[in-house]
Design a protein around this motif. Structure first.
Motif, short mmCIF file in Angstrom:
data_model
loop_
_atom_site.label_atom_id
_atom_site.label_comp_id
_atom_site.label_asym_id
_atom_site.label_seq_id
_atom_site.Cartn_x
_atom_site.Cartn_y
_atom_site.Cartn_z
N TRP A 221 1.34 -75.21 109.43
CA TRP A 221 2.39 -75.76 110.30
C TRP A 221 3.15 -76.85 109.55
O TRP A 221 2.73 -77.25 108.51
CB TRP A 221 1.82 -76.33 111.62
CG TRP A 221 0.78 -77.38 111.45
CD1 TRP A 221 0.98 -78.71 111.15
CD2 TRP A 221 -0.64 -77.21 111.61
NE1 TRP A 221 -0.22 -79.37 111.09
CE2 TRP A 221 -1.23 -78.47 111.37
CE3 TRP A 221 -1.46 -76.13 111.93
CZ2 TRP A 221 -2.62 -78.68 111.43
CZ3 TRP A 221 -2.82 -76.34 111.98
CH2 TRP A 221 -3.38 -77.60 111.74
N LEU B 40 -7.05 -73.45 113.70
CA LEU B 40 -5.64 -73.38 114.07
C LEU B 40 -4.77 -73.03 112.86
O LEU B 40 -3.79 -72.27 112.97
CB LEU B 40 -5.23 -74.74 114.64
CG LEU B 40 -3.99 -74.80 115.52
CD1 LEU B 40 -4.12 -73.88 116.71
CD2 LEU B 40 -3.76 -76.25 115.99
N TRP B 41 -5.13 -73.59 111.71
CA TRP B 41 -4.38 -73.33 110.47
C TRP B 41 -4.44 -71.84 110.13
O TRP B 41 -3.44 -71.23 109.74
CB TRP B 41 -4.96 -74.16 109.33
CG TRP B 41 -4.13 -74.17 108.08
CD1 TRP B 41 -4.24 -73.31 107.02
CD2 TRP B 41 -3.06 -75.07 107.75
NE1 TRP B 41 -3.32 -73.64 106.05
CE2 TRP B 41 -2.57 -74.70 106.47
CE3 TRP B 41 -2.47 -76.16 108.41
CZ2 TRP B 41 -1.53 -75.39 105.83
CZ3 TRP B 41 -1.44 -76.84 107.78
CH2 TRP B 41 -0.98 -76.45 106.51
N ASP C 216 -11.54 -77.58 114.06
CA ASP C 216 -10.55 -77.05 115.00
C ASP C 216 -9.20 -76.87 114.31
O ASP C 216 -8.48 -75.90 114.59
CB ASP C 216 -10.41 -77.97 116.22
CG ASP C 216 -11.63 -77.90 117.13
OD1 ASP C 216 -12.38 -76.90 117.06
OD2 ASP C 216 -11.84 -78.86 117.90
N GLN C 217 -8.86 -77.80 113.44
CA GLN C 217 -7.61 -77.65 112.69
C GLN C 217 -7.71 -76.49 111.68
O GLN C 217 -6.73 -75.78 111.46
CB GLN C 217 -7.22 -78.95 111.96
CG GLN C 217 -6.60 -79.99 112.89
CD GLN C 217 -5.81 -81.07 112.13
OE1 GLN C 217 -5.60 -80.98 110.93
NE2 GLN C 217 -5.39 -82.10 112.84
#
Lengths: 201, 201
Positions: A201, A194-195, A190-191
């Motif tokens: 981030w 998102l990345w 999931d990261q």
């Protein structure tokens, strides 16, 4: 052009197997390609002084439960092989031969077929006959696949991948690298997603 | 009435610190209460033959990076303490005293204040003076908190929690138990949330 995403994993890793069902979808959705890179995780784990998860008492019990639960959640068939921890170097050597001979698509299909055979059908994926059969199921010449098992060229490709993994700090399966950024574990996809969305981030 | 969720963690665990910012919100949203249960993780890890993450070469480097990245993602202030791996038994002993004397709310506030002091301000959380000061910042009598450090009653409470953790298979931090179902890791809180929503799968 955007860099490929490196998907490091080992054929004997349940978490790698689970992640192999998502990584291409994530990559493609972000206009990327996932490069599948099997490596000899036991060699790197030994350098770290870490045993395969399943060999720890509490951690092993939990991890098995987590694999089964996550597979159910994602609708992926999974049964812990018995015996578990079969050698996977023969199959991963064949992978590098398929990648060279037939390209990345067939190599991925072969990897998935091996893992499905192992994690669903409890197949003896360390046996040349079983590997030849799996190859044939993917439309790959079984006799040639059997010969590739002993081919130094491809064993060396696997060794080189393992050396690179160790050098760049890859020690688990799955291990995803996006533009130099490392993510370990099926539970970090999931990261990864998102990345890619945010560009970090 | 729905059972409490058990939130096992240790004051010295960055992942436990990160999870402590989410667990109550998740529990309350599902009409539950999170029971915070600090324990001596080093003792259980030693039984497992596992070192703290940071002491592994590649895994240590990665894990540190993961803590920092996840903290940024969630907007939680975090800086790896230097030196890291300070003893946390004194602070966790005081926690059990606060829980007995003042109740769970103040105990949680104290736990969060200790972790913030450690993971944000690099405080010497193994020092009685520092702990007394942290307690006072939570409206707790500093001298009494200092005395609690050496109080056998609360050290035994901590030991009993550790024994229970080991017995039921808790070996990591954070470790969340929902109606008997175990979830390890900050990165499994999404599954905790989903499990509560669906009542399992």
């Amino acid at each position: 052009m955007a860099q490929d995403i490196d998907f490091w994993f080992t054929f004997g890793s349940p978490a790698g197997y689970l992640a192999s069902h998502r990584i291409d979808e994530i990559a493609v959705r972000h206009g990327r390609k996932a490069r599948w890179r099997p490596f000899n995780i036991r060699s790197v784990l030994a350098q770290e002084g870490i045993k395969p998860n399943i060999l720890y008492e509490r951690k092993g019990r939990y991890t098995r439960h987590d694999w089964e639960r996550t597979a159910r959640l994602r609708g992926i068939p999974f049964r812990l092989p018995d015996p578990f921890l079969r050698p996977t170097l023969p199959a991963m050597t064949v992978f590098y031969w398929v990648a060279d001979e037939l390209g990345e698509g067939p190599a991925k299909a072969f990897a998935q077929a091996v893992m499905r055979a192992y994690f669903v059908d409890n197949a003896e994926i360390d046996e040349p006959d079983a590997l030849a059969l799996i190859a044939e199921g993917c439309g790959i010449d079984g006799d040639k696949a059997r010969m590739a098992i002993e081919d130094r060229t491809y064993r060396e490709r696997l060794d080189a991948a393992t050396t690179e993994a160790s050098r760049i700090g890859v020690w688990g399966s799955p291990f995803v690298i996006v533009d130099g950024e490392p993510f370990w574990g099926e539970d970090r996809l999931d990261q990864v997603d998102l990345w890619l969305t945010r560009g970090g981030w």
